[in-house]
Every structure is written in C-alpha cells, then in structure tokens.
Design an enzyme around this catalytic site. Sequence first.
Site, PDB file in Angstrom:
ATOM      1  N   ARG A   1       0.858  -1.196   0.000  1.00 20.38           N
ATOM      2  CA  ARG A   1       0.000   0.000   0.000  1.00 20.38           C
ATOM      3  C   ARG A   1       0.891   1.242   0.000  1.00 20.38           C
ATOM      4  NH1 ARG A   1      -3.088  -3.513   3.782  1.00 20.38           N
ATOM      5  NH2 ARG A   1      -5.298  -3.410   3.289  1.00 20.38           N
TER       6      ARG A   1
ATOM      7  N   GLU B   1     -12.803  -4.090  -6.106  1.00 16.94           N
ATOM      8  CA  GLU B   1     -13.388  -3.691  -4.815  1.00 16.94           C
ATOM      9  C   GLU B   1     -14.647  -2.852  -4.984  1.00 16.94           C
ATOM     10  OE1 GLU B   1     -10.151  -1.874  -2.660  1.00 16.94           O
ATOM     11  OE2 GLU B   1      -9.444  -0.788  -4.401  1.00 16.94           O
TER      12      GLU B   1
ATOM     13  N   ASN C   1     -12.143  -5.944   1.759  1.00 13.53           N
ATOM     14  CA  ASN C   1     -12.508  -4.946   2.786  1.00 13.53           C
ATOM     15  C   ASN C   1     -13.480  -3.935   2.178  1.00 13.53           C
ATOM     16  OD1 ASN C   1     -10.462  -6.239   4.145  1.00 13.53           O
ATOM     17  ND2 ASN C   1      -8.965  -4.607   3.867  1.00 13.53           N
ATOM     18  N   ASP C   2     -13.136  -3.441   0.997  1.00 22.19           N
ATOM     19  CA  ASP C   2     -14.006  -2.466   0.347  1.00 22.19           C
ATOM     20  C   ASP C   2     -15.160  -3.139  -0.386  1.00 22.19           C
ATOM     21  OD1 ASP C   2     -13.196   0.174   0.914  1.00 22.19           O
ATOM     22  OD2 ASP C   2     -11.357  -0.180  -0.209  1.00 22.19           O
TER      23      ASP C   2
HETATM   24  C1  PEP Z   1      -9.401  -3.905   0.441  1.00 18.82           C
HETATM   25  O1  PEP Z   1     -10.219  -3.011   0.218  1.00 18.82           O
HETATM   26  O2  PEP Z   1      -9.712  -5.073   0.728  1.00 18.82           O
HETATM   27  C2  PEP Z   1      -7.945  -3.625   0.401  1.00 18.82           C
HETATM   28  C3  PEP Z   1      -7.040  -4.570   0.497  1.00 18.82           C
HETATM   29  O3  PEP Z   1      -7.570  -2.323   0.299  1.00 18.82           O
HETATM   30  P1  PEP Z   1      -7.562  -1.308   1.543  1.00 18.82           P
HETATM   31  O4  PEP Z   1      -7.826  -2.086   2.803  1.00 18.82           O
HETATM   32  O5  PEP Z   1      -6.229  -0.654   1.533  1.00 18.82           O
HETATM   33  O6  PEP Z   1      -8.681  -0.370   1.183  1.00 18.82           O
HETATM   34 MG    MG Z   2      -9.561  -1.116  -0.625  1.00 20.02          MG
END
Ligand code: PEP
Ligand code: MG
Length: 546
Positions: A298, A434, A457-458
């Site tokens: 990241r 995402e 996650n998103d």
């Molecule tokens: C996600 O969204 O799963 C991801 C890995 O990106 P971040 O957590 O940095 O938004």
């Molecule tokens: Mg993300």
Amino acid sequence: MRRQFTGAAAAKGLAMGRARVREPHRLDVEERRVRADEVEQERELLREALGAARNELNELRERVRGAIAHEVGEFLDLHAMLLDDPELAEGLDELIRTGRYSAGYALRLQRDRLAAVFDGIDDPYLRSRREDIDHVIGRVYAALHSEPSPQVIGLAGEVLVCENIAPSELAQLHEEGVVAIVTGQGSPLSHSAILARSLHMPLLVGAHEALLHINDGDALIVDAYHGVVIAEPDADDLRGFRTAEAEEKRERRSLARLKKARTRTRDGVEVRLWANAESRDDVAQALSLDASGIGLYRTEFLFLQRGELPSEEEQFLAYRDLVLGMDGRPVTIRTLDLGADKADSTGLVLDDEDNPALGLRGVRLCLAHPGVFRDQLRAILRATAYGEVRVLIPMVSHAEELRTCRQIIDRCWTELEGEGHALGKRPELGAMIEVPAAALAIDTLLPHITFCSVGTNDLIQYLLAADRGNDALGALCSPEHPAVRFVLGEVFRRCREAGKQVAVCGELAGDPRYTEYLLRLGLTDFSMHPGSMLSVRKAVRDCDLG
Ligand code: PEP
Ligand code: MG
C-alpha cells in the site's frame, strides 16, 4: 471477586500476571493566555521541550538493541519525523505568537486539531495513525513539564493496564519482561499493534471497562485470542488457562514446522500465499515464511506519514528496497489509494465531498492529478531494474480507467528509456476488484490486465452498504452473505476461464476461519499480513476439497 472484560485482540497470545495500572497521561491543560512580554519566554520553553523530546528519542534509539532494534527503529524514526515536521513547530509557534497561548495549551490545541483530522479518516488503519500524534505530542508535553519518561522499570512478569501505549514504550516493556498489555483505547491496526505482533506480546486494545474496573495488583488472565481479560480468576479459569497455554505451545510448535512447508490441500490443490507488506520487517518475515511474493504494497503510507508529496526519487528508493528485499520474488505495488476518507495532508484530496467513500479516491484521484500519478509510475517502473514488479490499480470501476493507466505507463516507460534509466521487464498490470461494478462487469476489465486482486474490505462494504470502519455494523459485513458469496464465486470463475490470476488481498484472506470457504469458491492465491501466513497455510493443508 472475579470480573471479566472484553477488548479487541490486537496481538494474539495468552498471559497471566499481576496488574500494573498506569494512570492515563492526559493532556487536559486548562486554557491559559500569556502577556505580550511573556510570549518570547513561552516560545523558548517550547523550543527547549521539542529539543528535549528529540534527544529522548535519539537516546532511546541508542538504547534499544538486539532483535527488536530494527522494528523499533522504524517507529522511532516515524516519531522523530513527526517531531521534526516544520508544520508542527510552526503551528505551535503561531498559536503562541498570535493567540498568546501558553506553550502547554498550544500543544493541546495543536494535538486536538491533528486528532480531528485523523478522526475524520474512514480507513481504520490510517485513522489509527492518530496514536502516533498523541505519543509525540505527549512526549513534548512531558518534556515541557520536566516529567520523567514513562516508568517501565520493575514490571517483569506483570500485565500493564493503561489508556494507550506507544510503540517505543512497547519495546522497552518487552525488554523489561512485561507479559501482556491491556489498553482502554487503541486499534488492532495501530503501529503498536503491529509491533506487539512481531514481538509476540499479547495486546488487548479498546478494553474501556477493564481500565475502569481493574485495580493495581489484581491477578489477571489475558486471553488475547478471544479478546478477554479476567481479573481475580477462579479455579476454573486457572485450569482453563493452563489447558489453553499447553494447547498454544503445541500449536506454535506445529505451525513453526510449516515455515517452508508446501501450501497444498489434502487432495492436492496447490495454493500460493502472498504477503501484504508495509514495513521492512514484513518483507523479511514474508521471505522467511516462503511467501510467493508481495501481493499488496500500500503506497499511500509513503504519502501519509508526511504533509507533502514524496518525490519520484524518494519513491523509487522505497520501491527499489522493497524489490531487493524480496530476493527475486514478484512484488505487487498498488498505486496511490488516497481519498477524502484517507487523508488530506498532501493537499490532493478534496475536503468538501459529501460522500467521500463514493468520491474521488484511488485511481480516480490519480487520474485527476496526472503529474502526481506520473511521478509514482516512473518510480515504480524504475524499480523493475531490480526484480519483478507488478502494478496494481485500486478502485477501478470502468475499463476506460485501465486503458488510460496503460497509456500513461507506456508513455512513462518510453520517457525513462529515452533518459537512459536502467529498466527490467515491463510490469504486469492488475486491477483491484473492490467496486461492485468492477466485479460484475469483470469481463470488460480482463482484456486490459493480466491479474486482479479482490479487495474484500471495500468490496464487502460497498456490496452490503455497510461502512467498514463502523464498529456498530461489524456483524453486517459478513463474508458469507449470499451476495458476497455469489460475487466472489463469479469473479474467481471468470478470471479462471480467461486465464487471469486472481488473488484476495483483503483481511478475509488472512483469516483461517474462511480459508476453506475461499478455496471452495475457487481461490488459490491468498495475500495477507505475514503474521497470518502459517495459520492459513495450516488451514489449507488441513482442507480436503474432495
Ligand atoms: C481492500 O479493500 O480489501 C484492500 C485490500 O484495500 P484497503 O484495505 O487498503 O482499502
Ligand atoms: Mg480497498
């Protein structure tokens, strides 16, 4: 009397010891203004305090040796950087000169301002950076009042119960022999949590009630697997603790044997484990656990730990070191994923968006700032001279975005060649899946990429319309919701049919409870924090997909 409290398990582990309760170090300074003729004196006091805090950090860096020196060094460097940030000193000076506030009150105002900025960040990982601000300003405040540094002597075998913990203190506490830490505040995504995990120090955070009701000297059992702390345990608790402890030892021994083991299911499905890495330590750990490569780096952390944009050169050095650290294994660098929800300290992000999670974030922001994007892409491309690099684009929703990214990458490549830079193999291009639209219309994206990585996650937050940072909605964000199951299954299937690699790099991939679920949906590439890698490897090896 027996009491039980809960918190969030930030660094897993079990421990038993007496409680040492540390009073919170509060910065609740009363408002005080000084006379015009006292302003100079306050400015001088502040300068001295900043210098003293700086010296303390330097001394600490000298003192911390051995295996933890490297990790702790990174945190101390970050704190030193925050302390040296001219905006911090200038902001404070301005408050004293124009507001005529006392140095102590100016510190409080400045801390509150910065805290408000961090509190407004949606992303829990980035929001937890606020702790670093608190620690740094707390250190200056202590220096202003000539208070001694946090007392950590004589705590061997004890459980520290406190409001919050700084990474630098954590290192000292570890050396001193503290067996576990319980805090009232904090986040499992904070620097302290990251460090506690690599030091194997059980850490329970957000245990507000524990902080109110545990007394100095109470016997405590900390179960930082299940997020529980028991004060004055009874005979059953003690028996349970001993059993769990023996089980933990057995488990650790058996996991350690998997360091170089093959990641293959019982019925022979080969699985690749990739690492989500943010620090040099993560990279070293990933390599020692035989990760297939870095599945997610990241890059926004390079931008967020400071108030200005990093130069191409600075970024190049960071990416080059990452690639060198992986010793020839592929490294997936995600381009900048800033958004109003992540930070505004760089000045890139609009601060007046009504709905920033649905706003100008990720690739949308990059395409709106072509100069910034170009600097980053050039830095990434230059790192190809040192090993295999892959470029991952976040928050993609339209094929057009990928086409534009490809054009910019090609243009940067030609420019760099023309300038005589050493370049390696052209990087593969990938997309983060995402945004639900990207998942559902994945067929339109696949022709433009060679791999994709599902950011669960998103993706889950957008599919279920449930803010990932809102604790009250935690239970709604279920990875097993039929909609999530359907979308994941479809994405994996279509990628497989198109011959494109697909990984999951959200937290879900590092949770062994969902390993079989993801395998059954057809996933074979998992990307996670290295700390989760052995338990996921074990879960894969235990699995028979029949
Ligand atoms: C996600 O969204 O799963 C991801 C890995 O990106 P971040 O957590 O940095 O938004
Ligand atoms: Mg993300």
